[in-house]
Design a protein around this motif. Structure first.
Motif, mmCIF file in Angstrom:
data_model
loop_
_atom_site.group_PDB
_atom_site.id
_atom_site.type_symbol
_atom_site.label_atom_id
_atom_site.label_comp_id
_atom_site.label_asym_id
_atom_site.label_seq_id
_atom_site.Cartn_x
_atom_site.Cartn_y
_atom_site.Cartn_z
ATOM 1 N N LYS A 212 30.734 38.803 31.722
ATOM 2 C CA LYS A 212 29.704 39.123 32.706
ATOM 3 C C LYS A 212 30.297 39.187 34.110
ATOM 4 N N LYS B 89 29.440 37.494 36.620
ATOM 5 C CA LYS B 89 29.631 36.131 37.138
ATOM 6 C C LYS B 89 30.979 35.536 36.736
ATOM 7 N N ASP B 90 31.561 36.058 35.648
ATOM 8 C CA ASP B 90 32.837 35.539 35.166
ATOM 9 C C ASP B 90 34.025 36.032 35.984
ATOM 10 N N HIS C 261 24.489 38.235 35.870
ATOM 11 C CA HIS C 261 24.523 38.249 34.406
ATOM 12 C C HIS C 261 24.649 39.658 33.841
ATOM 13 N N SER D 79 26.670 43.019 32.719
ATOM 14 C CA SER D 79 27.977 43.135 32.075
ATOM 15 C C SER D 79 28.987 43.765 33.017
#
Length: 233
Positions: free
Chosen positions: A4, A6-7, A112, A114
Motif C-alpha cells: 500500500k 502507506k508502506d 491505504h 495500492s
C-alpha cells in the motif's frame, strides 16, 4: 501481500502555507531536494501543490512580459498555449505567494490505496509525487516515483518465499500439486505440475501481482485441461 501507499510513503513532509513567498518556496524545494510541495491550511488540509514547473513559469515568460518583441522558445510557447489551465499560466508568472503559484485542487491519494493506483494516478496527471491524505484531506505524507520503486528492490529470496507460501502452498488449491518457484533478479520461474490447467493459469496470474516481480516465466504443466473450448461459427 499487495503493498500500500502507506508502506512506501514519506511521513516527514516539507509543506508551505498559502502566504509563503515565492523565494521561500524555491528555497524549500532546493533544501529538501524535492520537485513539489503541498500547500496546507491551518488544519493541515491540502489545498494545492506548488511544483518547480509552477515557479519556472515566472522565469519562462519574464522576457515576454518585460521586453518588447521577445518570443519565448517554441516549446515554452506550445506548453503555454496547449495547457489545460489556459490563462492560469500567465497568472502564475505574476504570482508572488504559494496561493498564487499553486495548482489546485491537488491530486492526492489515500494511505491505504495500492501502489499500482498511485502509479496510475501519477501517469494520468503527469505528476512526480502525490500528497497522501486521510479521509478529511489532512496531510499524512507524500509518495514519489522514487518511493514507488521500492516495490522492485525486494530480494529474490523474499519474493520466492511469498510466492511459495502465499500462493503455491495455500490450501485454496483443491488438488495436491508439486509446483514450485525460483526467482532470479525479480523474474519468477514456475515449474512443476498442477491438476488442472485453470489452476496453473491462476497461479501464474497471482504471481504476476506479487510486489517486486519483474516478470513470470510460466513452465507449469497440468494433468487435466479444464479450460473452455471456444467454438467459432
Amino acid at each position: 501481500m499487495r503493498m500500500k501507499v502507506k508502506d512506501v510513503m514519506t511521513t516527514q513532509v516539507a509543506s508551505v502555507d498559502a502566504s509563503t513567498p515565492f523565494k521561500d518556496v524555491a528555497e524549500i524545494l532546493i533544501a529538501h531536494g524535492v520537485s513539489a510541495v503541498p500547500v496546507v491550511d491551518d488544519g493541515r488540509h491540502v489545498v494545492g501543490v506548488v511544483s518547480e514547473a509552477d515557479l519556472l513559469r515566472k522565469e519562462e515568460f519574464r522576457e515576454q512580459y518585460y521586453r518588447e518583441g521577445y518570443r519565448p522558445p517554441l516549446r515554452a510557447r506550445l506548453r503555454h498555449h496547449l495547457s489545460l489551465e489556459g490563462g492560469r499560466g500567465r497568472d502564475k508568472a505574476y504570482g508572488d505567494t504559494a496561493a498564487e503559484l499553486m495548482t489546485a485542487p491537488a491530486v492526492t491519494i489515500r494511505p491505504h490505496a495500492s501502489v499500482v493506483s498511485a502509479m496510475r494516478l501519477m501517469d494520468e496527471h503527469g505528476v512526480k509525487r502525490l500528497p497522501v491524505v486521510d479521509g478529511d484531506g489532512v496531510l499524512e505524507g507524500i509518495v514519489s516515483r522514487r518511493d514507488l520503486l521500492k516495490v522492485f528492490v525486494r530480494s529474490d529470496d523474499d519474493i520466492a518465499a511469498e510466492v511459495r507460501e502465499d500462493i503455491l502452498d495455500d490450501p485454496f488449491w483443491a488438488q495436491p500439486h508439486d509446483a514450485t518457484a525460483t526467482v532470479t533478479h525479480g523474474i519468477v520461474t514456475l515449474t512443476g505440475r498442477m491438476q488442472h490447467r485453470s489452476d496453473a493459469q491462476l497461479a501464474a496470474r497471482m504471481t504476476h501481482r506479487v510486489n517486486g516481480v519483474v516478470d513470470v516465466i510460466d513452465k507449469l504443466e497440468w494433468t487435466v485441461d479444464d479450460t473452455p473450448v471456444w467454438k467459432g461459427r
